[in-house]
Design a protein around this motif. Structure first.
Motif, mmCIF file in Angstrom:
data_model
loop_
_atom_site.group_PDB
_atom_site.id
_atom_site.type_symbol
_atom_site.label_atom_id
_atom_site.label_comp_id
_atom_site.label_asym_id
_atom_site.label_seq_id
_atom_site.Cartn_x
_atom_site.Cartn_y
_atom_site.Cartn_z
ATOM 1 N N SER A 126 -0.387 -41.589 -53.099
ATOM 2 C CA SER A 126 -1.286 -41.290 -54.228
ATOM 3 C C SER A 126 -1.684 -39.821 -54.244
ATOM 4 O O SER A 126 -1.803 -39.213 -55.310
ATOM 5 N N ALA A 127 -1.908 -39.261 -53.050
ATOM 6 C CA ALA A 127 -2.305 -37.848 -52.994
ATOM 7 C C ALA A 127 -1.213 -36.970 -53.614
ATOM 8 O O ALA A 127 -1.507 -36.087 -54.431
ATOM 9 N N VAL A 128 0.028 -37.237 -53.248
ATOM 10 C CA VAL A 128 1.123 -36.420 -53.777
ATOM 11 C C VAL A 128 1.338 -36.717 -55.262
ATOM 12 O O VAL A 128 1.559 -35.813 -56.071
ATOM 13 N N LEU A 129 1.247 -37.984 -55.614
ATOM 14 C CA LEU A 129 1.442 -38.362 -57.017
ATOM 15 C C LEU A 129 0.393 -37.740 -57.927
ATOM 16 O O LEU A 129 0.691 -37.250 -59.014
ATOM 17 N N LEU A 130 -0.881 -37.793 -57.480
ATOM 18 C CA LEU A 130 -1.977 -37.335 -58.338
ATOM 19 C C LEU A 130 -2.160 -35.820 -58.297
ATOM 20 O O LEU A 130 -2.561 -35.219 -59.283
ATOM 21 N N GLY A 131 -1.855 -35.225 -57.112
ATOM 22 C CA GLY A 131 -2.161 -33.797 -56.979
ATOM 23 C C GLY A 131 -0.954 -32.901 -56.838
ATOM 24 O O GLY A 131 -1.082 -31.675 -56.915
ATOM 25 N N GLY A 132 0.213 -33.497 -56.637
ATOM 26 C CA GLY A 132 1.383 -32.693 -56.285
ATOM 27 C C GLY A 132 2.055 -32.017 -57.470
ATOM 28 O O GLY A 132 2.028 -32.517 -58.592
ATOM 29 N N SER A 133 2.683 -30.889 -57.183
ATOM 30 C CA SER A 133 3.539 -30.237 -58.174
ATOM 31 C C SER A 133 4.856 -31.017 -58.221
ATOM 32 O O SER A 133 5.112 -31.859 -57.356
ATOM 33 N N GLU A 134 5.683 -30.700 -59.198
ATOM 34 C CA GLU A 134 6.965 -31.381 -59.317
ATOM 35 C C GLU A 134 7.799 -31.191 -58.041
ATOM 36 O O GLU A 134 8.399 -32.131 -57.528
ATOM 37 N N ASP A 135 7.778 -29.958 -57.503
ATOM 38 C CA ASP A 135 8.511 -29.681 -56.260
ATOM 39 C C ASP A 135 7.983 -30.527 -55.105
ATOM 40 O O ASP A 135 8.769 -31.083 -54.330
ATOM 41 N N GLN A 136 6.670 -30.572 -54.987
ATOM 42 C CA GLN A 136 6.066 -31.341 -53.892
ATOM 43 C C GLN A 136 6.402 -32.822 -54.019
ATOM 44 O O GLN A 136 6.683 -33.509 -53.033
ATOM 45 N N LYS A 137 6.374 -33.319 -55.249
ATOM 46 C CA LYS A 137 6.719 -34.733 -55.461
ATOM 47 C C LYS A 137 8.161 -34.988 -55.038
ATOM 48 O O LYS A 137 8.454 -35.968 -54.359
ATOM 49 N N ASP A 144 -7.780 -38.526 -33.260
ATOM 50 C CA ASP A 144 -8.518 -37.304 -33.563
ATOM 51 C C ASP A 144 -7.484 -36.197 -33.604
ATOM 52 O O ASP A 144 -6.558 -36.190 -32.784
ATOM 53 N N ILE A 145 -7.620 -35.282 -34.553
ATOM 54 C CA ILE A 145 -6.615 -34.214 -34.664
ATOM 55 C C ILE A 145 -7.318 -32.852 -34.694
ATOM 56 O O ILE A 145 -8.249 -32.650 -35.477
ATOM 57 N N GLU A 146 -6.895 -31.981 -33.846
ATOM 58 C CA GLU A 146 -7.460 -30.637 -33.759
ATOM 59 C C GLU A 146 -6.492 -29.649 -34.422
ATOM 60 O O GLU A 146 -5.278 -29.730 -34.205
ATOM 61 N N PHE A 147 -7.023 -28.785 -35.266
ATOM 62 C CA PHE A 147 -6.197 -27.776 -35.934
ATOM 63 C C PHE A 147 -6.611 -26.408 -35.394
ATOM 64 O O PHE A 147 -7.718 -25.948 -35.654
ATOM 65 N N SER A 148 -5.721 -25.767 -34.619
ATOM 66 C CA SER A 148 -6.051 -24.455 -34.041
ATOM 67 C C SER A 148 -5.201 -23.391 -34.707
ATOM 68 O O SER A 148 -4.026 -23.220 -34.373
ATOM 69 N N ASP A 149 -5.792 -22.721 -35.676
ATOM 70 C CA ASP A 149 -5.094 -21.659 -36.415
ATOM 71 C C ASP A 149 -3.728 -22.127 -36.930
ATOM 72 O O ASP A 149 -2.702 -21.507 -36.683
ATOM 73 N N VAL A 150 -3.745 -23.225 -37.632
ATOM 74 C CA VAL A 150 -2.504 -23.771 -38.197
ATOM 75 C C VAL A 150 -2.197 -23.050 -39.513
ATOM 76 O O VAL A 150 -3.052 -22.981 -40.409
ATOM 77 N N VAL A 151 -1.001 -22.504 -39.608
ATOM 78 C CA VAL A 151 -0.607 -21.745 -40.796
ATOM 79 C C VAL A 151 -0.085 -22.691 -41.877
ATOM 80 O O VAL A 151 0.773 -23.523 -41.609
ATOM 81 N N VAL A 152 -0.638 -22.554 -43.092
ATOM 82 C CA VAL A 152 -0.166 -23.353 -44.226
ATOM 83 C C VAL A 152 0.214 -22.412 -45.356
ATOM 84 O O VAL A 152 -0.601 -21.559 -45.763
ATOM 85 N N SER A 153 1.418 -22.567 -45.857
ATOM 86 C CA SER A 153 1.863 -21.658 -46.927
ATOM 87 C C SER A 153 1.256 -22.064 -48.269
ATOM 88 O O SER A 153 0.788 -23.183 -48.436
ATOM 89 N N ASP A 154 1.285 -21.144 -49.228
ATOM 90 C CA ASP A 154 0.757 -21.438 -50.569
ATOM 91 C C ASP A 154 1.464 -22.632 -51.199
ATOM 92 O O ASP A 154 0.880 -23.367 -51.982
ATOM 93 N N GLY A 155 2.745 -22.789 -50.857
ATOM 94 C CA GLY A 155 3.510 -23.900 -51.428
ATOM 95 C C GLY A 155 3.018 -25.260 -50.959
ATOM 96 O O GLY A 155 3.396 -26.287 -51.526
ATOM 97 N N ASN A 156 2.176 -25.281 -49.942
ATOM 98 C CA ASN A 156 1.669 -26.558 -49.424
ATOM 99 C C ASN A 156 0.203 -26.815 -49.761
ATOM 100 O O ASN A 156 -0.456 -27.646 -49.150
ATOM 101 N N ILE A 157 -0.283 -26.067 -50.761
ATOM 102 C CA ILE A 157 -1.605 -26.400 -51.310
ATOM 103 C C ILE A 157 -1.400 -27.567 -52.255
ATOM 104 O O ILE A 157 -0.514 -27.539 -53.117
ATOM 105 N N LEU A 158 -2.203 -28.609 -52.104
ATOM 106 C CA LEU A 158 -2.086 -29.773 -52.988
ATOM 107 C C LEU A 158 -3.189 -29.678 -54.037
ATOM 108 O O LEU A 158 -4.378 -29.710 -53.700
ATOM 109 N N GLY A 159 -2.797 -29.531 -55.294
ATOM 110 C CA GLY A 159 -3.796 -29.374 -56.343
ATOM 111 C C GLY A 159 -4.285 -27.942 -56.401
ATOM 112 O O GLY A 159 -3.557 -27.011 -56.053
ATOM 113 N N THR A 160 -5.551 -27.790 -56.825
ATOM 114 C CA THR A 160 -6.100 -26.451 -57.073
ATOM 115 C C THR A 160 -7.062 -26.054 -55.960
ATOM 116 O O THR A 160 -7.870 -26.869 -55.520
ATOM 117 N N VAL A 161 -6.979 -24.802 -55.546
ATOM 118 C CA VAL A 161 -7.876 -24.292 -54.497
ATOM 119 C C VAL A 161 -9.333 -24.406 -54.959
ATOM 120 O O VAL A 161 -9.653 -24.105 -56.117
#
Lengths: 378, 389
Positions: free
Chosen positions: A97-108, A209-226
Motif C-alpha cells: 500500500s505504501a508503494v501503491l499510494l505514495g510511489g512514483s511510476e519507477d518506484q512501483k 528493533d532497527i537502528e539507523f546509523s548515518d544510513v544514506v538514502v538517495s532522492d530516488g528513494n523518497i516515497l511521496g513528498t518531503v
C-alpha cells in the motif's frame, strides 16, 4: 458474514483448506519450537506467495491480482484462524500500500512485482517508543548533497528480521508531535548502517528493533513528498489496521469456535458445562461481540474499497471493536477451559499471546479510541 | 441500473407532486397506526402515501403495498430523505403484525387486515404478556373458550403499549388448558368489543405508556383466528422475530437531535480541543463506537435477512440495543450532572426534563420484547447449539 461473491467464496475455501492442511495452529507450534530467525517458516511464506496472496492487492500491471480489501479480509480471517505466521500483512498489505499510494511510476515498477512474488519482504518502520504515535516520529533525516542521511532508532517493527525493504518514517522538519515535517523513505534492508535486533516477543513472530546509523538514502528513494508524509503514513497505517483487524477477527473466531466446542463436550456434575447459564450467557455475549466486530471490520475494508471520507474513523472503530472482542475472548478461552487452558501443551495460550501483540500493533484500543472521538471535536 | 435510475426519477416526481412542502423535515411526533390522528397537510400526506402503498414499500401490491424490490425501497428511502419527507404511518401493524400476516394468514385475512394497516387507518396493539406469564410467556392463562362459531375470552393482558388508543388487538390466548405450547391460539379482537377494559399503568418515569387489559366474556368471531387453533405459539414466536428485526432496522432509534457530544460541550466544557473531563470523554467515545457498530451490524443483518429470512441471531441485536440505549441515557444524565436529575419545574429546560424521563423509561429496554436473559438463552440454544436452554 455479508454475502460473498463467487470469487471470494472460492478463495475463502482454498485458503481455508490450505490453512487446515498446511498452516494450522499445529504448524505454528512447530515454528515456535524450531524458532527460525525470521519468525516464520520460509515454506509457509513460499506457499502463501504461490497462492498469489502476496500480490492480492497489487494491480495486474505490476504482477499482482488486483483484488480489493474485502477479498483480502476473507483471506486474512482464514490465516488468523490458523495463527499462520507470515509477513503477508506487513509486506503484501502495508508495504504494498505504501508503494501503491505514495510511489512514483519507477518506484512501483521497481518494487511491486517483487513484493507480489514474495522475493521482497517490505515493512513499515514507524514506532519509536512503546506507545504507537506516528506524529511523534523523531528519527532524523538530514539533507545531504544528493539525498538524506537517516539517524535514529525504530522499535517493534513487524517482520523486521525478514524485511529487505524498509519503509521508514523520518523527520525532515518540525518537531515530534507535528504532522508536518514527516517524510517516508524506501531503505534497502542491507544498506550500510542498518542494524537489527531480534525482539523475542510472546507471539514468537519476527519483530525487530532497527537502528539507523548515518544510513544514506538517495532522492530516488523518497516515497511521496518531503515533509508531507504524514497523510500518506496515516493512509498506509489505516490499511494495515483494517487488514490486521481482519486477522484478529479470525483469531477470535477460532478461539470462539474451539471454546464453544469445549462447552459442548466437557462434562462436570454429570452434564455438559455449556448447559450452565453462567457459561452459556457468556458464550452468547462473545458471539454478540464477534458479530459486532465483524460488522466493523467489514465496514473498514469496504470503506477502503469505496474510498470513504470517514476512513480514519472506520479503521479505528474496527481495531477497537475487534480488539475488545479478542481481548475478552482470548481471556475467556483460558478461563472456560480451566486448568488445561493454562498448559503449554494446549493451544489457548498461543491465541492469548498473539492477541496481545496484534492489539499493540499499529495502535492499541486506547490509541484508536482517542483518535475516534477526536473526530467528533471533543 | 437504468431501471433504478428511471425509478428514482419517478419517485422524485411523485414526491414533488404529492409531498406537501409545508411538512418538509417536520415528521410528526407520533405516527398514524400508533394512535396519532392527523389533520390538514399531514392528513393529506398520510392519505396519499398510504394510497400509493409506499408506507409499506415492499409489501405486495394486491393488498395495497408498494410492491417494490429491496433496491427500489432503498431508492425510495433515499429520495424521501433528500426531499425532507418521512413515513407518517407505522406501529405494530406495519412492523410486526402485517409481516406475520403475509407469512401465515389466509388470503381472506390478508385482504381484510392489511389494507387498513398500510393506510394507517387502524391502530393495533399486542396482547402477549400476562401477570403470570412474562419471560415464561407460554404459561399464559387468558382463555378463549371455543363456542362453535365464536370464542369467549376471559382473563387479562399486561404491558400492552398503546392499548388505550388502539382499535384492534392481536394476541395469543389459551384454547386448550391441558397442553402448554400446543394449547395456544393467535387471535385478533376489536378493542371496542363489550367486556374489554383498559387500565393504564403508572411507571417509575411518571408516564403511562403501558396498560393492563381485562377481558370479561368478550365475544370474538371464529374468523379472527389466525392460523390453526392451538397452533398459535409458533406464529406468536415468529412475530417476535419480526419485532427484533424491527429493532435491527431502527439503527438510529434513540439517537435524538441533542446528542452526547453536544451535551458534553454544554455541561462539561472544553480544555483546549479536548473535553475537560477525560473519564467521561472515554465513556462517550465507547458509547459512540457501540452505536456506530450497532448500526453497521443492523444494516448487515437486514441485508442478510433479505436473503435468508429473519435469523435467531437477531436476538443479540435486541440485547445490544437495550445496553446501548440504557448506557446512553445513563451517560446523558451524568453529563448533565445535577441538572440531569430534574423531576419537574420551570428551572429546568425541556432537554433536562425529557432525558430524566427517557432515562427511567430505558430501564424497560432489557425487559420488554424478551428480557436480556431470555434472549441470551435463545441465542445459546438456537444459534450456538448449547443444550439445556
Amino acid at each position: 458474514m455479508s454475502v460473498l461473491t463467487e470469487e471470494q467464496t472460492i478463495l475463502k475455501d482454498q485458503v481455508s483448506n490450505w490453512v487446515r492442511d498446511e498452516a494450522s495452529v499445529t504448524r505454528f507450534r512447530q515454528m515456535r519450537d524450531s524458532n527460525p530467525d525470521f519468525g516464520f517458516e520460509s515454506g509457509t511464506w513460499n506457499s502463501i506467495c504461490d497462492l498469489g496472496l502476496a500480490g492480492l492487492l497489487i494491480p495486474e500491471a505490476y504482477g499482482g491480482s488486483g483484488m480489493d480489501f474485502k477479498t483480502l479480509g476473507v483471506v486474512l480471517e482464514q490465516l488468523g484462524r490458523g495463527l499462520t505466521a507470515s509477513p503477508l500483512v506487513a509486506s503484501g498489505v502495508v508495504g504494498a500500500s505504501a508503494v501503491l499510494l505514495g510511489g512514483s511510476e519507477d518506484q512501483k515498477r521497481q518494487w511491486l512485482p517483487r513484493i507480489a512474488s514474495g522475493e521482497v519482504v517490505a515493512t513499515l518502520a514507524v514506532d519509536e517508543k512503546a506507545r504507537h504515535g506516528p506524529e511523534y516520529t523523531a528519527l532524523a533525516a538530514s539533507r545531504e548533497e544528493s539525498g538524506f542521511l537517516l539517524k535514529g532508532g525504530k522499535c517493534f517493527v513487524p517482520e523486521g528480521m525478514a524485511a529487505n525493504l524498509l519503509i521508514v518514517a523520518a523527520r525532515t522538519g518540525g518537531q515530534p508531535g507535528d504532522h508536518g515535517g514527516i517524510t517516508l523513505f524506501l531503505v534497502d534492508g542491507e544498506a550500510t548502517g542498518v542494524e537489527r535486533t531480534r525482539l523475542s516477543l510472546v507471539d514468537h513472530r519476527g519483530h525487530a528493533d532497527i537502528e539507523f546509523s548515518d544510513v544514506v538514502v538517495s532522492d530516488g528513494n523518497i516515497l511521496g513528498t518531503v515533509d508531507q508524509g504524514f497523510e500518506l503514513l496515516d493512509k498506509v497505517l489505516d490499511r494495515g489496521r483494517a487488514a490486521l483487524s481482519a486477522e484478529m477477527l479470525g483469531i477470535g473466531a477460532e478461539a470462539f469456535d474451539r471454546t464453544l466446542e469445549y462447552l459442548k463436550t466437557r462434562e462436570q456434575f454429570g452434564q455438559m458445562i455449556g448447559s450452565f447459564q453462567a457459561l452459556g450467557h457468556r458464550a452468547a455475549t462473545h458471539f454478540m461481540d464477534m458479530e459486532f466486530a465483524r460488522s466493523s471490520v467489514e465496514g473498514a475494508l469496504e470503506g477502503i474499497d469505496l474510498g470513504s471520507e470517514d476512513l480514519a474513523k472506520l479503521c479505528s472503530l474496527a481495531k477497537c471493536q475487534v480488539g475488545d472482542f479478542l481481548y475478552n475472548m482470548s481471556n475467556d478461552m483460558i478461563q472456560m477451559h480451566g486448568g488445561i487452558g493454562m498448559t503449554d501443551e494446549f493451544d489457548a495460550g498461543f491465541f492469548l499471546k498473539r492477541a496481545r501483540v496484534a492489539e499493540a500493533t499499529y495502535g492499541n484500543r486506547a490509541f484508536h479510541l482517542d483518535r475516534y472521538i477526536a473526530t467528533e471535536g471533543i | 441500473m437504468s431501471d433504478l435510475s428511471a425509478f428514482r426519477a419517478e419517485v422524485r416526481t411523485w414526491l414533488q407532486e404529492n409531498f406537501p412542502p409545508s411538512l418538509q423535515n417536520k415528521p410528526p411526533s407520533n405516527q398514524a397506526g400508533r394512535g396519532a390522528k392527523f389533520e390538514g397537510d399531514m392528513e393529506t400526506w398520510r392519505l396519499r402515501l398510504g394510497e400509493k402503498g409506499w408506507s409499506t414499500p415492499t409489501w405486495p401490491v394486491e393488498y395495497g403495498g408498494g410492491g417494490l424490490s429491496d433496491k427500489q425501497a432503498k431508492v425510495l428511502r433515499e429520495e424521501m430523505r433528500a426531499a425532507g419527507a418521512f413515513n407518517p404511518i407505522g406501529g405494530f401493524g406495519t412492523a410486526m403484525f402485517g409481516p406475520t400476516l403475509l407469512d401465515v394468514a389466509t388470503e381472506e385475512q390478508k385482504k381484510r387486515y392489511l389494507p387498513p394497516i398500510i393506510r394507517g387507518d387502524v391502530h393495533w396493539c399486542q396482547g402477549y404478556s400476562e401477570p403470570g406469564a412474562g419471560s415464561d410467556l407460554a404459561s399464559l392463562q387468558s382463555f378463549a373458550e371455543d363456542r362453535g362459531d365464536y370464542f369467549v375470552i376471559n382473563g387479562s393482558k399486561i404491558w400492552t403499549s398503546g392499548a388505550k388508543e388502539a382499535d384492534w388487538m392481536y394476541g395469543i390466548f389459551r384454547t386448550d388448558k391441558s397442553k402448554k405450547y400446543e394449547g395456544i391460539s393467535f387471535i385478533c379482537l376489536d378493542m371496542k368489543s363489550e367486556g374489554v377494559e383498559v387500565k393504564p399503568i403508572m411507571l417509575i418515569s411518571g408516564q403511562s405508556p403501558f396498560n393492563e387489559v381485562f377481558f370479561t366474556d368478550v365475544v370474538v368471531p371464529k374468523e379472527n383466528l389466525i392460523g390453526e387453533k392451538n397452533k398459535g405459539w409458533a406464529i406468536g414466536k415468529h412475530l417476535l422475530l419480526h419485532e427484533r428485526q424491527g429493532i435491527a432496522g431502527s439503527g438510529a432509534m434513540g439517537a435524538t437531535a441533542y446528542g452526547l457530544v453536544e451535551a458534553a460541550r454544554d455541561y462539561i466544557g472544553m480544555n483546549g480541543d479536548r473535553l475537560a473531563d477525560g473519564a467521561l470523554r472515554e465513556r462517550i467515545a465507547r458509547q459512540k463506537m457501540m452505536a456506530h457498530a450497532f448500526s453497521q451490524t443492523a444494516r448487515r443483518f437486514t441485508s442478510e435477512a433479505a436473503v435468508h429470512g429473519p435469523s435467531p441471531a437477531i436476538g443479540i441485536l435486541k440485547v445490544a440495543w437495550a445496553k446501548m440505549n440504557q448506557d446512553r441515557e445513563e451517560l446523558m444524565i451524568e453529563i448533565m450532572g445535577s441538572r440531569g436529575l430534574a423531576w419537574k419545574g420551570e428551572e429546568f429546560n425541556d432537554e433536562e426534563l425529557g432525558h430524566v424521563r427517557s432515562w427511567l423509561r430505558s430501564k424497560a429496554n432489557s425487559i420488554e420484547g424478551g428480557s436480556n436473559e431470555v434472549n441470551l438463552n435463545l441465542v445459546a440454544k438456537r444459534v450456538l447449539g448449547l443444550k439445556g436452554y
